[in-house]
Design a protein around this motif. Structure first.
Motif, PDB file in Angstrom:
ATOM      1  N   GLY A   7       8.012  15.204  83.167  1.00 27.04           N
ATOM      2  CA  GLY A   7       8.299  14.919  81.744  1.00 27.04           C
ATOM      3  C   GLY A   7       9.561  15.581  81.091  1.00 27.04           C
ATOM      4  N   TYR A   8       9.612  16.954  81.348  1.00 27.27           N
ATOM      5  CA  TYR A   8      10.916  17.782  80.955  1.00 27.27           C
ATOM      6  C   TYR A   8      12.133  17.270  81.434  1.00 27.27           C
ATOM      7  CZ  TYR A   8       7.641  21.292  79.405  1.00 27.27           C
ATOM      8  OH  TYR A   8       6.638  22.071  78.710  1.00 27.27           O
ATOM      9  N   VAL A   9      12.111  16.672  82.759  1.00 33.93           N
ATOM     10  CA  VAL A   9      13.466  16.125  83.363  1.00 33.93           C
ATOM     11  C   VAL A   9      13.638  14.829  82.597  1.00 33.93           C
ATOM     12  CG1 VAL A   9      14.396  15.292  85.435  1.00 33.93           C
ATOM     13  CG2 VAL A   9      13.048  17.216  85.594  1.00 33.93           C
ATOM     14  N   ARG A  10      12.641  14.148  82.354  1.00 32.38           N
ATOM     15  CA  ARG A  10      12.883  12.722  81.675  1.00 32.38           C
ATOM     16  C   ARG A  10      13.365  13.092  80.090  1.00 32.38           C
ATOM     17  NH1 ARG A  10       7.545   9.846  83.635  1.00 32.38           N
ATOM     18  NH2 ARG A  10       8.331   9.307  85.595  1.00 32.38           N
ATOM     19  N   MET A  11      12.971  14.131  79.875  1.00 32.25           N
ATOM     20  CA  MET A  11      13.346  14.444  78.307  1.00 32.25           C
ATOM     21  C   MET A  11      14.750  14.707  78.324  1.00 32.25           C
ATOM     22  SD  MET A  11      11.814  17.390  75.755  1.00 32.25           S
ATOM     23  CE  MET A  11      10.104  16.956  76.080  1.00 32.25           C
ATOM     24  N   LEU A  12      14.953  15.755  79.395  1.00 31.41           N
ATOM     25  CA  LEU A  12      16.572  15.996  79.414  1.00 31.41           C
ATOM     26  C   LEU A  12      17.454  15.014  79.569  1.00 31.41           C
ATOM     27  CD1 LEU A  12      15.931  19.300  81.588  1.00 31.41           C
ATOM     28  CD2 LEU A  12      16.781  19.135  79.067  1.00 31.41           C
ATOM     29  N   GLN A  13      17.113  13.910  80.553  1.00 29.40           N
ATOM     30  CA  GLN A  13      17.824  12.782  80.796  1.00 29.40           C
ATOM     31  C   GLN A  13      18.365  12.063  79.546  1.00 29.40           C
ATOM     32  OE1 GLN A  13      15.482  11.197  84.078  1.00 29.40           O
ATOM     33  NE2 GLN A  13      16.636  12.077  85.753  1.00 29.40           N
ATOM     34  N   GLN A  14      17.148  11.702  78.803  1.00 25.73           N
ATOM     35  CA  GLN A  14      17.060  10.872  77.690  1.00 25.73           C
ATOM     36  C   GLN A  14      17.984  11.431  76.501  1.00 25.73           C
ATOM     37  OE1 GLN A  14      13.353   9.392  76.429  1.00 25.73           O
ATOM     38  NE2 GLN A  14      13.246   8.414  78.249  1.00 25.73           N
ATOM     39  N   HIS A  15      18.050  12.961  76.473  1.00 28.74           N
ATOM     40  CA  HIS A  15      18.709  13.430  75.549  1.00 28.74           C
ATOM     41  C   HIS A  15      20.186  13.591  75.881  1.00 28.74           C
ATOM     42  CE1 HIS A  15      20.722  17.212  73.918  1.00 28.74           C
ATOM     43  NE2 HIS A  15      20.019  16.956  72.905  1.00 28.74           N
ATOM     44  N   GLN A  16      20.343  14.027  77.093  1.00 34.56           N
ATOM     45  CA  GLN A  16      21.928  13.753  77.641  1.00 34.56           C
ATOM     46  C   GLN A  16      22.535  12.117  77.432  1.00 34.56           C
ATOM     47  OE1 GLN A  16      21.256  15.312  81.738  1.00 34.56           O
ATOM     48  NE2 GLN A  16      21.919  17.425  80.881  1.00 34.56           N
ATOM     49  N   SER A  17      21.804  11.289  77.642  1.00 40.48           N
ATOM     50  CA  SER A  17      22.446  10.005  77.545  1.00 40.48           C
ATOM     51  C   SER A  17      22.615   9.424  75.877  1.00 40.48           C
ATOM     52  CB  SER A  17      21.238   9.011  78.146  1.00 40.48           C
ATOM     53  OG  SER A  17      20.132   8.947  77.277  1.00 40.48           O
ATOM     54  N   GLY A  18      21.859  10.434  75.121  1.00 39.30           N
ATOM     55  CA  GLY A  18      21.957  10.038  73.585  1.00 39.30           C
ATOM     56  C   GLY A  18      21.016   9.088  73.056  1.00 39.30           C
ATOM     57  N   GLU A  19      19.944   8.711  73.933  1.00 40.55           N
ATOM     58  CA  GLU A  19      18.969   7.590  73.693  1.00 40.55           C
ATOM     59  C   GLU A  19      18.441   8.050  72.387  1.00 40.55           C
ATOM     60  OE1 GLU A  19      16.996   5.801  76.829  1.00 40.55           O
ATOM     61  OE2 GLU A  19      18.141   6.505  78.193  1.00 40.55           O
ATOM     62  N   HIS A  20      17.910   9.164  72.293  1.00 36.11           N
ATOM     63  CA  HIS A  20      16.808   9.756  71.319  1.00 36.11           C
ATOM     64  C   HIS A  20      17.455  10.968  70.506  1.00 36.11           C
ATOM     65  CE1 HIS A  20      13.780   6.872  72.455  1.00 36.11           C
ATOM     66  NE2 HIS A  20      14.059   7.162  73.965  1.00 36.11           N
ATOM     67  N   THR A  21      16.846  10.972  69.362  1.00 33.54           N
ATOM     68  CA  THR A  21      17.296  12.348  68.497  1.00 33.54           C
ATOM     69  C   THR A  21      15.957  13.368  68.811  1.00 33.54           C
ATOM     70  OG1 THR A  21      15.643  11.602  66.840  1.00 33.54           O
ATOM     71  CG2 THR A  21      18.075  11.155  66.513  1.00 33.54           C
ATOM     72  N   ILE A  22      16.199  14.527  68.689  1.00 35.56           N
ATOM     73  CA  ILE A  22      15.357  15.783  68.699  1.00 35.56           C
ATOM     74  C   ILE A  22      13.894  15.055  68.225  1.00 35.56           C
ATOM     75  CG2 ILE A  22      14.501  17.920  68.320  1.00 35.56           C
ATOM     76  CD1 ILE A  22      16.821  17.852  70.238  1.00 35.56           C
ATOM     77  N   VAL A  23      13.850  14.491  67.174  1.00 38.22           N
ATOM     78  CA  VAL A  23      12.644  14.165  66.583  1.00 38.22           C
ATOM     79  C   VAL A  23      12.022  13.154  67.480  1.00 38.22           C
ATOM     80  CG1 VAL A  23      11.761  13.109  64.421  1.00 38.22           C
ATOM     81  CG2 VAL A  23      12.924  14.966  64.119  1.00 38.22           C
ATOM     82  N   GLY A  24      12.888  12.204  67.978  1.00 38.55           N
ATOM     83  CA  GLY A  24      12.613  10.973  68.573  1.00 38.55           C
ATOM     84  C   GLY A  24      12.130  11.297  70.051  1.00 38.55           C
ATOM     85  N   LEU A  25      12.505  12.386  70.650  1.00 36.75           N
ATOM     86  CA  LEU A  25      12.098  12.900  71.838  1.00 36.75           C
ATOM     87  C   LEU A  25      10.634  13.394  71.719  1.00 36.75           C
ATOM     88  CD1 LEU A  25      15.270  14.459  73.285  1.00 36.75           C
ATOM     89  CD2 LEU A  25      13.916  12.603  74.243  1.00 36.75           C
ATOM     90  N   ALA A  26      10.540  14.438  70.577  1.00 40.14           N
ATOM     91  CA  ALA A  26       9.182  15.022  70.353  1.00 40.14           C
ATOM     92  C   ALA A  26       8.352  13.816  69.969  1.00 40.14           C
ATOM     93  CB  ALA A  26       9.500  15.654  68.755  1.00 40.14           C
ATOM     94  N   GLU A  27       8.398  12.957  69.507  1.00 38.27           N
ATOM     95  CA  GLU A  27       7.538  11.749  69.541  1.00 38.27           C
ATOM     96  C   GLU A  27       7.138  11.046  70.483  1.00 38.27           C
ATOM     97  OE1 GLU A  27       9.039   9.215  66.083  1.00 38.27           O
ATOM     98  OE2 GLU A  27       8.707  10.831  64.714  1.00 38.27           O
ATOM     99  N   LEU A  28       8.011  10.581  71.253  1.00 35.51           N
ATOM    100  CA  LEU A  28       7.873  10.071  72.673  1.00 35.51           C
ATOM    101  C   LEU A  28       7.318  10.896  73.366  1.00 35.51           C
ATOM    102  CD1 LEU A  28       8.908   7.347  74.235  1.00 35.51           C
ATOM    103  CD2 LEU A  28      10.904   8.812  74.851  1.00 35.51           C
TER     104      LEU A  28
END
Length: 55
Positions: A7-28
């Motif tokens: 999950g952490y790896v996926r979170m990092l990947q999505q953050h690096q790609s710019g797909e989600h904001t911090i709030v969006g990642l927290a919710e996801l």
């Protein structure tokens, strides 16, 4: 790999790609914003340590 680590790896990947904001990642990932920041900070610290070790 544990499910949490995956999950952490996926979170990092999505953050690096710019797909989600911090709030969006927290919710996801159903975690707090503080947890997202901690995961990102740990990654930054790990990368910095690896860079220094390679010099």
């Amino acid at each position: 790999m544990t499910p949490t680590l995956i999950g952490y790896v996926r979170m990092l990947q999505q953050h690096q790609s710019g797909e989600h904001t911090i709030v969006g990642l927290a919710e996801l990932f159903s975690v707090s914003r503080a947890m997202v920041y901690r995961v990102l900070e740990r990654r930054k610290t790990t990368v910095s340590s690896s860079t220094r070790a390679g010099q």
